[in-house]
Design a protein around this motif. Sequence first.
Motif, short mmCIF file in Angstrom:
data_model
loop_
_atom_site.label_atom_id
_atom_site.label_comp_id
_atom_site.label_asym_id
_atom_site.label_seq_id
_atom_site.Cartn_x
_atom_site.Cartn_y
_atom_site.Cartn_z
N VAL A 122 0.95 -1.16 0.09
CA VAL A 122 0.02 -0.13 0.05
C VAL A 122 0.81 1.34 0.07
O VAL A 122 0.51 2.26 -0.77
CB VAL A 122 -1.06 0.17 1.22
N ALA A 123 1.95 1.39 0.83
CA ALA A 123 2.80 2.37 0.88
C ALA A 123 3.33 2.52 -0.44
O ALA A 123 3.54 4.06 -0.91
CB ALA A 123 4.04 2.06 1.95
N ALA A 124 3.90 1.50 -1.43
CA ALA A 124 4.39 1.97 -2.53
C ALA A 124 3.39 2.60 -3.63
O ALA A 124 3.78 3.42 -4.49
CB ALA A 124 5.13 0.56 -3.27
N ARG A 163 1.51 9.51 -5.25
CA ARG A 163 1.90 11.04 -4.73
C ARG A 163 2.59 11.94 -5.80
O ARG A 163 2.57 12.97 -6.01
CB ARG A 163 2.55 11.10 -3.45
N THR A 164 3.40 10.99 -6.79
CA THR A 164 4.05 11.71 -7.60
C THR A 164 3.25 12.38 -8.75
O THR A 164 3.69 13.32 -9.47
CB THR A 164 4.89 10.73 -8.57
N TYR A 168 -5.73 11.75 -3.89
CA TYR A 168 -4.75 10.96 -4.78
C TYR A 168 -4.06 9.77 -3.53
O TYR A 168 -3.84 8.55 -4.34
CB TYR A 168 -3.33 11.53 -5.21
N THR A 169 -3.84 10.28 -2.39
CA THR A 169 -3.11 9.05 -1.55
C THR A 169 -3.57 8.87 -0.25
O THR A 169 -3.29 8.01 0.33
CB THR A 169 -1.85 9.85 -1.13
#
Length: 300
Positions: free
Chosen positions: A13-15, A21-22, A99-100
């Motif tokens: 999930v973090a990746a 985020r980019t 987005y995140t």
Amino acid sequence: MAGPCSARLQGDVAAFSAALRTLVNNPQFSDVMFVVGQEQQKVFAHRCVLACRCQVFRGMLSQAPVGSQDSSSSIPPQGPFILGNVQPEVFLAVIEFLYTNSVTLNSHIALEVLTSSVEYGLQDLCKLCVKFIKDTLSVEQVCEALQAAVTYGQVDLQQHCLAFIEGCTAAVVRTQGFRELSDVVLARVLRSDRLAADELDLVQAVREWAHVSSAVLERPVPEVAALPVRELRLPLLAPSELVTLESYNQQDLLIPVESIAAAWRAHALRKGSGVPSRLCRPRRGTRPRDHHRHLEPHAK
């Protein structure tokens, strides 16, 4: 023969969040643009992300282009969409969340991000804002937070702010935020039995608040202060203090004559008869006076 098996497996999930985020405010591959705030800062976004995450944006992005004769046009509007009443930093925080599913907050923008979360119908973002505000509450910001909590129906935040004010009332009433409270919210604060301030200090704080509100709203002091003044506990004041209060009152008419007369009657009758019981009840910060023992705060 056994049927096929299926399962939904979770990746990192973090990746995934870091990758998305980019794309925040990244013009590459973006297909919609906003012009935000008085600075007219350009913010780039991707309509598929906004539309799937927020009903408000979905409606905005589904509208036909300006000048189109076909309201069902398949050509979506590209913008720019002008958002002049929001700070760029605040809008970018909303975009970051879309987005995140996370948000970067600081004490300067948290309340405005809360406002935007309500406007855009983002309940999860609203909860994150409330948690941050509660965790970072300060004397200078608590009144503004309380006002926002009442405005947007955030009951938990209201209770948290009121408890904070009760703990450091003397400092809070000297802040700019206190002077900017609405009459309804100020009256709600003054109903508390747990305010850590003496009644004479509260009267003075309300007087200062009323003069500021009168100037801002261009209305007479007695008119703007009518609601909060009803919550002042004048029977708790000593006779000498009531005399001084009457002297000040001749100048601005902050307090109705009937309210002062009721306080005098409480002294004359040596009890709170005829005065609402809540107005005879000492607060946590009330300085003891000799006549308090004659009041009957629990009388109906």
